[in-house]
Design an enzyme around this catalytic site. Sequence first.
Site, short mmCIF file in Angstrom:
data_model
loop_
_atom_site.label_atom_id
_atom_site.label_comp_id
_atom_site.label_asym_id
_atom_site.label_seq_id
_atom_site.Cartn_x
_atom_site.Cartn_y
_atom_site.Cartn_z
N ASN A 138 14.50 -23.58 96.42
CA ASN A 138 14.34 -23.61 97.96
C ASN A 138 13.66 -22.14 98.33
OD1 ASN A 138 14.88 -25.05 100.23
ND2 ASN A 138 16.45 -24.11 100.75
N ARG A 139 13.11 -21.46 97.43
CA ARG A 139 12.37 -20.22 97.95
C ARG A 139 10.81 -20.31 97.31
NH1 ARG A 139 16.63 -20.38 99.55
NH2 ARG A 139 18.34 -18.89 99.76
N ARG B 81 22.28 -24.51 89.80
CA ARG B 81 21.62 -24.21 90.89
C ARG B 81 20.04 -24.45 90.79
NH1 ARG B 81 22.33 -21.81 95.96
NH2 ARG B 81 20.61 -20.87 96.96
N GLU C 147 24.26 -27.11 105.94
CA GLU C 147 25.01 -26.17 104.91
C GLU C 147 26.26 -26.43 105.19
OE1 GLU C 147 24.57 -24.29 101.76
OE2 GLU C 147 22.71 -24.04 102.88
#
Length: 379
Positions: free
Chosen positions: A130-131, A123, A238
């Site tokens: 993605n943060r 990941r 998603e």
Amino acid sequence: MSFIYRTRYVSTHTLPLLSLSQVVVGVVVESCGYSGGSGLGLSPSLKEQQQQQPRARLQRMESVPPVSRVAIFGGTHGDEMSGVCLVRHWLSDAGEVAAEISRPSFSSTPVMGNPRAVQHCTRYIDTDLNRCFTHEQLAMEVKEDTPYETLRAQEINRLFGPKGSDKAFDFIIDMHNTTSNMGNCLIVSNSADIVVLHMARYMQDICKSAISPVFLNEMAGVERCYASSVSKHGIGLELGPQPQGVARADVLIRMRKLVTTALDFLHLFNTGHEFPAGSLEVCRVTERIDYPRDSHGNLTAVIHPDLQDRDWEPLHPGKPVFLTLDGATVPYKGPSVTIPAFINEAAYYEKGLAFWATQREMLHFPALRVHGQASQAHI
């Protein structure tokens, strides 16, 4: 300024909704109570929506500048294989953008979001990319121990931003997979973005082979921290269920269709097509629900079989949500019906999240056309 009318279906709890002034001037919120149903209903067809809207709202028209640069991200999370495979394919076409994502009215740029994570099929390397797209992180001073993903976010911001500026790319489409049973989920982070709302409605109307619910991840006082927030407009795709590190053909086909449909919408918009006023049902985040845990943070319960794979289905107070390791059932203790999403997502164990509780809302928005160009057609 866009005027968007909201109808609220389920009362919220724990997390506050955005106030009207925080969203857009002129927004109206009407509380209607929960209307029942066994699952998420998609928005009506475009023709039906036109018939349902008040005449005055149909007569209004918002004009927005044309889109010139679009980026299509995959591999923002390195083990979400639909986007990884598609971006690799589009980048491998002898240095030319694949015809599949090319449109005459704008440029399309495929982007591998997190190359190192993709290489290791994980990941992320140091932290979730993605943060990492808050203004604070994007402006962070680079040091020897700066996380790789922070550096990569700053690089993405230089290439496709700067975030919040007139120089930023017009649109980012960010492809993701989930282990949850989310179907063709469309992630929207700004309920005032009329271009994204029209795009989502168009995608639902075209891609009818699978449910395409809209997950509205918008919370008061919380800056959008996702890759798609770097551009002027952005949407997340998603799709699931799909295991991490696995590429399923059926999911990849659905992802491909959503991306090309989104690009078709932007080209239609650029070339003068008018999109009529309409409605979009969304599920707005209201609360994060974590697993029961012990004092060391270890799980003491798992998702109950009665809840597993039932994303988007109404969850009533008192219904089972967890099964303890001792075999006891833990009921949902919320004050009202909620719509769960991302149930038992594998990547969210570390984030203290068993599922998101959401509430249904209906957003009503005005017609849309490109700024400064005469209309050629009406869809």
